[in-house]
Motif scaffolding. Sequence first.
Motif, PDB file in Angstrom:
ATOM      1  N   THR A  76       4.621  -4.821   5.169  1.00 52.90           N
ATOM      2  CA  THR A  76       4.878  -3.385   5.210  1.00 52.90           C
ATOM      3  C   THR A  76       5.913  -3.051   6.267  1.00 52.90           C
ATOM      4  O   THR A  76       5.630  -3.043   7.450  1.00 52.90           O
ATOM      5  N   GLN A  77       7.116  -2.726   5.817  1.00 56.34           N
ATOM      6  CA  GLN A  77       8.219  -2.444   6.726  1.00 56.34           C
ATOM      7  C   GLN A  77       8.944  -1.154   6.330  1.00 56.34           C
ATOM      8  O   GLN A  77      10.133  -0.995   6.558  1.00 56.34           O
ATOM      9  N   HIS A  78       8.257  -0.224   5.673  1.00 51.36           N
ATOM     10  CA  HIS A  78       8.901   0.979   5.159  1.00 51.36           C
ATOM     11  C   HIS A  78       7.977   2.165   5.398  1.00 51.36           C
ATOM     12  O   HIS A  78       6.759   2.030   5.340  1.00 51.36           O
ATOM     13  N   PRO A  79       8.518   3.360   5.687  1.00 52.68           N
ATOM     14  CA  PRO A  79       7.672   4.513   6.007  1.00 52.68           C
ATOM     15  C   PRO A  79       6.651   4.858   4.928  1.00 52.68           C
ATOM     16  O   PRO A  79       5.530   5.237   5.226  1.00 52.68           O
ATOM     17  N   GLU A  80       7.010   4.783   3.648  1.00 53.50           N
ATOM     18  CA  GLU A  80       6.079   5.130   2.586  1.00 53.50           C
ATOM     19  C   GLU A  80       6.140   4.059   1.509  1.00 53.50           C
ATOM     20  O   GLU A  80       7.199   3.799   0.953  1.00 53.50           O
ATOM     21  N   PHE A  81       5.008   3.465   1.212  1.00 54.37           N
ATOM     22  CA  PHE A  81       5.039   2.389   0.236  1.00 54.37           C
ATOM     23  C   PHE A  81       3.766   2.346  -0.581  1.00 54.37           C
ATOM     24  O   PHE A  81       2.718   2.862  -0.188  1.00 54.37           O
ATOM     25  N   GLN A  82       3.884   1.731  -1.758  1.00 55.90           N
ATOM     26  CA  GLN A  82       2.764   1.580  -2.669  1.00 55.90           C
ATOM     27  C   GLN A  82       2.502   0.108  -2.876  1.00 55.90           C
ATOM     28  O   GLN A  82       3.432  -0.683  -3.043  1.00 55.90           O
ATOM     29  N   VAL A  83       1.229  -0.252  -2.856  1.00 56.01           N
ATOM     30  CA  VAL A  83       0.836  -1.653  -3.001  1.00 56.01           C
ATOM     31  C   VAL A  83       0.031  -1.809  -4.290  1.00 56.01           C
ATOM     32  O   VAL A  83      -0.946  -1.097  -4.521  1.00 56.01           O
ATOM     33  N   PHE A  84       0.468  -2.753  -5.119  1.00 58.28           N
ATOM     34  CA  PHE A  84      -0.238  -3.078  -6.356  1.00 58.28           C
ATOM     35  C   PHE A  84      -0.971  -4.402  -6.163  1.00 58.28           C
ATOM     36  O   PHE A  84      -0.335  -5.433  -5.945  1.00 58.28           O
ATOM     37  N   PHE A  85      -2.297  -4.344  -6.227  1.00 58.28           N
ATOM     38  CA  PHE A  85      -3.111  -5.545  -6.119  1.00 58.28           C
ATOM     39  C   PHE A  85      -3.369  -6.071  -7.528  1.00 58.28           C
ATOM     40  O   PHE A  85      -4.010  -5.404  -8.341  1.00 58.28           O
TER      41      PHE A  85
END
Length: 339
Positions: A76-85
């Motif tokens: 995680t290196q970005h202000p807003e992010f989405q993670v798909f598991f």
Amino acid sequence: MTEVVVRPMNGGNGLHSYSKNSTFQRKAIEAAKELINKAIAEKLDIKIFSSSNSFKIADLGCSVGTNTLLAVQNSTQHPEFQVFFNDQASNDFNQLFTSIPPNIPYFAAGVPGSFHRRLFPNNSLHFVHSSCAAQWLSRVPEDVLDKSSPAWNKGRVHYSNSTPQVMKAFEDQFAEDMDNFMKLRAQEIVVGGLMALILPGRLNETPHTEAYLNKAFEQVESSLIDMAKKGIIREEKIDSFNIPIYFASLQEVESAVKRNGCFSIEIMENIPHEKPQPKVMSSTLRAGLEGTIKEHFGDEILDELFDTLVCNKLEESSLITESCKSVGLFVVLKRKPNE
């Protein structure tokens, strides 16, 4: 390509669950942490954010427990992010999402399905991560279960100590699966996006019989053979079963990348992989194999197989396995522009 049903890692949070018996896999993620951070900082193209309001990460073969959360945290290196598991539909997603702490700094979503198939829209992912998952094959090679084939793996369930024909069948299946994996991910990852892979494997030119993990799986095979000799399971059950797993070398992964042609190799190296104590390794093997073993042989043999036979054989072979190499393959690829 016809896929077999490979059972997911043990769900829940019990004694034999993957979440409580996956420190071996966790150490591989920890060993790669700085390399992943370095790759994101130095290799990721900033311009890919211009067309997206959020940074999208996918963890393929996430299983359950905190390992996947650690992997995501590393990425995680970005202000807003989405993670798909992502994992198979039969994965214990309830346990996975229960383990996510409150107030996480990202938007989480589950994506059920095999990574041997398409999972995401075209050009939708910025970073793909997969740890200790791509060694699982889409299927057992057909020839090793064919009584008329020179590659029939009669009386065995693993490839590493078998005939050259059996080893070649597994090698070819891995190459086919990796070619397909690269083709699918090339469609899903944006140009300039990254993919980080961690695979338990072996050193280049190292025989399969000298790789630590293959030695460990040979103890599972030997234990099942002992049970067949005692009449606990039928020999025909051994003949019709093989573990759909293959431990590759960096050369084999590099060949797949070059055949695909859509990615540049940014990092490719071996990382040390600590060998656990026999009892811990036996529990690790059970957490990963229990579903597959249970499906074929039934659940009555599980305690004796893993807690007694496999554990004892790992203890007895500890002097031999001490000389075997245990490594992880760490690869970072960047999606190249379409030619």
